[in-house]
Enzyme design. Structure first.
Site, PDB file in Angstrom:
ATOM      1  N   ASN A 208       1.019   9.294   9.819  1.00 10.72           N
ATOM      2  CA  ASN A 208       0.474   8.096  10.461  1.00 10.72           C
ATOM      3  C   ASN A 208       1.638   7.232  10.938  1.00 10.72           C
ATOM      4  O   ASN A 208       2.801   7.594  10.759  1.00 10.72           O
ATOM      5  CB  ASN A 208      -0.456   7.343   9.506  1.00 10.72           C
ATOM      6  CG  ASN A 208       0.272   6.964   8.231  1.00 10.72           C
ATOM      7  OD1 ASN A 208       1.236   6.218   8.250  1.00 10.72           O
ATOM      8  ND2 ASN A 208      -0.190   7.511   7.105  1.00 10.72           N
ATOM      9  N   PHE A 321      -3.081  -2.813  -0.184  1.00 13.60           N
ATOM     10  CA  PHE A 321      -3.092  -3.252   1.209  1.00 13.60           C
ATOM     11  C   PHE A 321      -4.338  -2.693   1.887  1.00 13.60           C
ATOM     12  O   PHE A 321      -4.831  -1.638   1.505  1.00 13.60           O
ATOM     13  CB  PHE A 321      -1.849  -2.727   1.944  1.00 13.60           C
ATOM     14  CG  PHE A 321      -0.666  -3.645   1.833  1.00 13.60           C
ATOM     15  CD1 PHE A 321       0.028  -3.750   0.638  1.00 13.60           C
ATOM     16  CD2 PHE A 321      -0.261  -4.421   2.913  1.00 13.60           C
ATOM     17  CE1 PHE A 321       1.112  -4.603   0.518  1.00 13.60           C
ATOM     18  CE2 PHE A 321       0.819  -5.275   2.812  1.00 13.60           C
ATOM     19  CZ  PHE A 321       1.507  -5.374   1.621  1.00 13.60           C
ATOM     20  N   LYS A 339     -11.559  -0.548  -6.042  1.00 12.50           N
ATOM     21  CA  LYS A 339     -10.371   0.079  -6.647  1.00 12.50           C
ATOM     22  C   LYS A 339      -9.801  -0.770  -7.790  1.00 12.50           C
ATOM     23  O   LYS A 339      -8.702  -0.524  -8.259  1.00 12.50           O
ATOM     24  CB  LYS A 339      -9.324   0.324  -5.569  1.00 12.50           C
ATOM     25  CG  LYS A 339      -9.826   1.211  -4.410  1.00 12.50           C
ATOM     26  CD  LYS A 339      -8.700   1.678  -3.521  1.00 12.50           C
ATOM     27  CE  LYS A 339      -9.222   2.377  -2.274  1.00 12.50           C
ATOM     28  NZ  LYS A 339      -8.198   3.133  -1.571  1.00 12.50           N
TER      29      LYS A 339
HETATM   30  N1  CTP Z   1      -4.298   4.269  -1.161  1.00 11.89           N
HETATM   31  C1  CTP Z   1      -3.865   5.086  -2.177  1.00 11.89           C
HETATM   32  N2  CTP Z   1      -4.125   6.433  -2.139  1.00 11.89           N
HETATM   33  C2  CTP Z   1      -4.807   6.957  -1.112  1.00 11.89           C
HETATM   34  C3  CTP Z   1      -5.255   6.134  -0.052  1.00 11.89           C
HETATM   35  C4  CTP Z   1      -4.986   4.789  -0.106  1.00 11.89           C
HETATM   36  O1  CTP Z   1      -3.241   4.600  -3.126  1.00 11.89           O
HETATM   37  N3  CTP Z   1      -5.038   8.262  -1.094  1.00 11.89           N
HETATM   38  C5  CTP Z   1      -4.034   2.821  -1.246  1.00 11.89           C
HETATM   39  C6  CTP Z   1      -3.136   2.299  -0.142  1.00 11.89           C
HETATM   40  O2  CTP Z   1      -1.762   2.367  -0.524  1.00 11.89           O
HETATM   41  C7  CTP Z   1      -3.608   0.870  -0.001  1.00 11.89           C
HETATM   42  C8  CTP Z   1      -5.089   0.942  -0.366  1.00 11.89           C
HETATM   43  O3  CTP Z   1      -5.261   2.161  -1.075  1.00 11.89           O
HETATM   44  O4  CTP Z   1      -2.992   0.009  -0.915  1.00 11.89           O
HETATM   45  C9  CTP Z   1      -6.020   0.920   0.812  1.00 11.89           C
HETATM   46  O5  CTP Z   1      -5.675   1.950   1.696  1.00 11.89           O
HETATM   47  P1  CTP Z   1      -6.526   2.243   2.991  1.00 11.89           P
HETATM   48  O6  CTP Z   1      -5.968   3.457   3.683  1.00 11.89           O
HETATM   49  O7  CTP Z   1      -6.658   0.966   3.777  1.00 11.89           O
HETATM   50  O8  CTP Z   1      -7.949   2.523   2.354  1.00 11.89           O
HETATM   51  P2  CTP Z   1      -8.770   3.782   2.007  1.00 11.89           P
HETATM   52  O9  CTP Z   1      -9.306   3.565   0.645  1.00 11.89           O
HETATM   53  O10 CTP Z   1      -7.990   5.049   2.234  1.00 11.89           O
HETATM   54  O11 CTP Z   1     -10.014   3.652   2.993  1.00 11.89           O
HETATM   55  P3  CTP Z   1     -10.161   3.986   4.566  1.00 11.89           P
HETATM   56  O12 CTP Z   1      -9.004   4.911   4.938  1.00 11.89           O
HETATM   57  O13 CTP Z   1     -11.478   4.641   4.624  1.00 11.89           O
HETATM   58  O14 CTP Z   1     -10.109   2.645   5.248  1.00 11.89           O
END
Ligand code: CTP
Length: 404
Positions: A208, A321, A339
């Site tokens: 990403n 975040f 979470k």
């Molecule tokens: N995060 C994590 N592990 C993952 C995905 C996300 O620890 N596999 C953490 C990120 O570091 C961030 C938070 O979760 O602090 C939110 O991440 P985000 O990508 O915005 O949320 P998702 O839960 O993955 O939801 P979506 O992608 O559906 O928005």
């Protein structure tokens, strides 16, 4: 970074004295007001006129001259300064300060003050390795001076080794650091940063746009505020901050294992990384050839690292975040609750000056008590400090943040 800070820059007589011109400019560019003191030997290498022009102020060279306020110069400089910096610092001046010798304006002014003081040694590698110089550096640290590690590389005397003046941006960061209150002393902060890469074959991967800038800014800010920082970083192009420990990972699974190995010691965990939610189900050992006719990529879910910590944690502060393209605050609040985070930092990819790659961000902080703070556009460095300020208010309410 150094807005309204008053710095006395002492320049001593080594060949790196010419770099003090660039340092003066960098300190001024960072917002500081700079007054320069030069030793007699320093003036053999660079002229006071150069420093006067760059600092836009008087350059102090004489012990027995008065300032325009008719104060004694060494006392006036001590009163003026928020911090003293000696760059370059020769072995001779380091020895004098360590032994309490004050026989010129710079060493006298340093003796007459108790402000945060940064010493930046620069000399020939054999001089630096001399046990007497090393002992003097140890003494200075014991007395509370901050002594930077010299850079390693080519030296002016045509040898190569330790003894180079640290790079100018590192010195400016170190000045910011000695001026920052240590309100995170005793905290162990674990920060994840950057993207992850999920490989398909030896040459291709899914990733990403995260640059790691926000996570790295948080790591540096926490370090400067006195925390012991462990940074777990995905692949980025950034130079590593001077924190206690950095662990480089590539994939979400590697990040997961690194976080699981380290989180129990942390009192604050900040998950700024943009973790890939999915990875290819299989990794081809050889490059996938187009003639094979690739029709799709089968994916499997990566572990949700923060959700797993949220489920396990009993104490400490967990910060996540949320980067969204729609329904920013509603989505962020939902993630905070789902979470089990203590705080979430929301930023929208739809706003100019926020999100991936940029040096600025526009963040909204939401905490577990329902408090929401929307901040204007600011540098990621300043945003990092505001995030840490908010963490501090949460940990105060909770009492000192304890280990997991
Ligand atoms: N995060 C994590 N592990 C993952 C995905 C996300 O620890 N596999 C953490 C990120 O570091 C961030 C938070 O979760 O602090 C939110 O991440 P985000 O990508 O915005 O949320 P998702 O839960 O993955 O939801 P979506 O992608 O559906 O928005």
């Amino acid at each position: 970074m150094l807005e309204n800070k008053k710095i006395v820059l002492g320049i001593t007589g080594g060949i790196a004295a010419y770099k003090a011109a660039e340092l003066t400019r960098a300190l001024i560019k960072a917002g500081a007001e700079v007054r320069v003191v030069m030793t007699k030997s320093a003036m053999q290498f660079i002229t006071p006129l150069t420093l006067q022009t760059l600092s836009q102020g008087q350059v102090y060279t004489e012990m027995f001259a008065s300032t325009d306020q008719y104060d004694m110069a060494h006392i006036a400089l001590a009163d003026f300064a928020d911090a003293f910096v000696v760059a370059p610092a020769t072995g001779n001046v380091i020895g004098k300060i360590a032994s309490g010798i004050a026989d010129d304006l710079l060493t006298t002014a340093i003796m007459a003050q108790n402000k945060p003081t940064l010493i930046c040694p620069a000399m020939n590698d054999k001089m630096l390795a001399n046990p007497v110089v090393q002992d003097n550096i140890r003494k200075l640290r014991q007395f509370g001076y901050t002594v930077m590690e010299s850079g390693v590389g080519e030296l002016a005397c045509k040898t190569s080794g330790s003894g180079r003046l640290p790079e100018i941006p590192e010195i400016v960061e170190a000045v910011a650091s000695i001026l920052t209150p240590k309100d995170f002393a005793g905290e162990r902060v674990l920060i994840t940063a950057g993207p992850t890469e999920e490989p398909l074959d030896p040459v291709r991967f899914i990733t990403n746009l995260s640059s790691g800038k926000m996570g790295y800014a948080l790591a540096l800010a926490a370090h400067q505020r006195g925390a012991q920082v462990t940074l777990i970083s995905g692949p980025t192009k950034l130079s590593p901050p001077p924190v206690k420990e950095i662990i480089f990972v590539r994939t979400a699974l590697e990040m997961y294992h690194a976080v699981m190995d380290h989180y129990s010691k942390a009192t604050v965990i900040i998950k700024a990384a943009a973790v890939a939610d999915y990875r290819p189900i299989s990794l081809a050992s050889e490059k996938i050839k187009k003639d094979k006719g690739l029709t799709g990529i089968e994916l499997t879910r990566n572990p949700d690292i923060i959700a797993e910590i949220g489920a396990k944690k009993k104490k400490g502060i967990l910060v996540g975040f949320a980067m969204e393209t729609q329904d920013l605050l509603a989505n962020a609040r939902q993630k905070l609750l789902k979470k089990n985070m203590d705080m979430i930092v929301a930023n929208s990819l739809r706003e100019a000056g926020a999100g991936f790659q940029t040096d600025t961000n526009i963040i909204t902080i939401i905490d577990r008590n329902g408090k929401t703070v929307a901040l204007d556009k600011m540098t990621k460095r300043n945003a990092a400090h505001r995030i840490l300020d908010h963490i501090r208010t949460l940990s105060k309410k909770k009492g000192p943040s304890k280990k997991q």
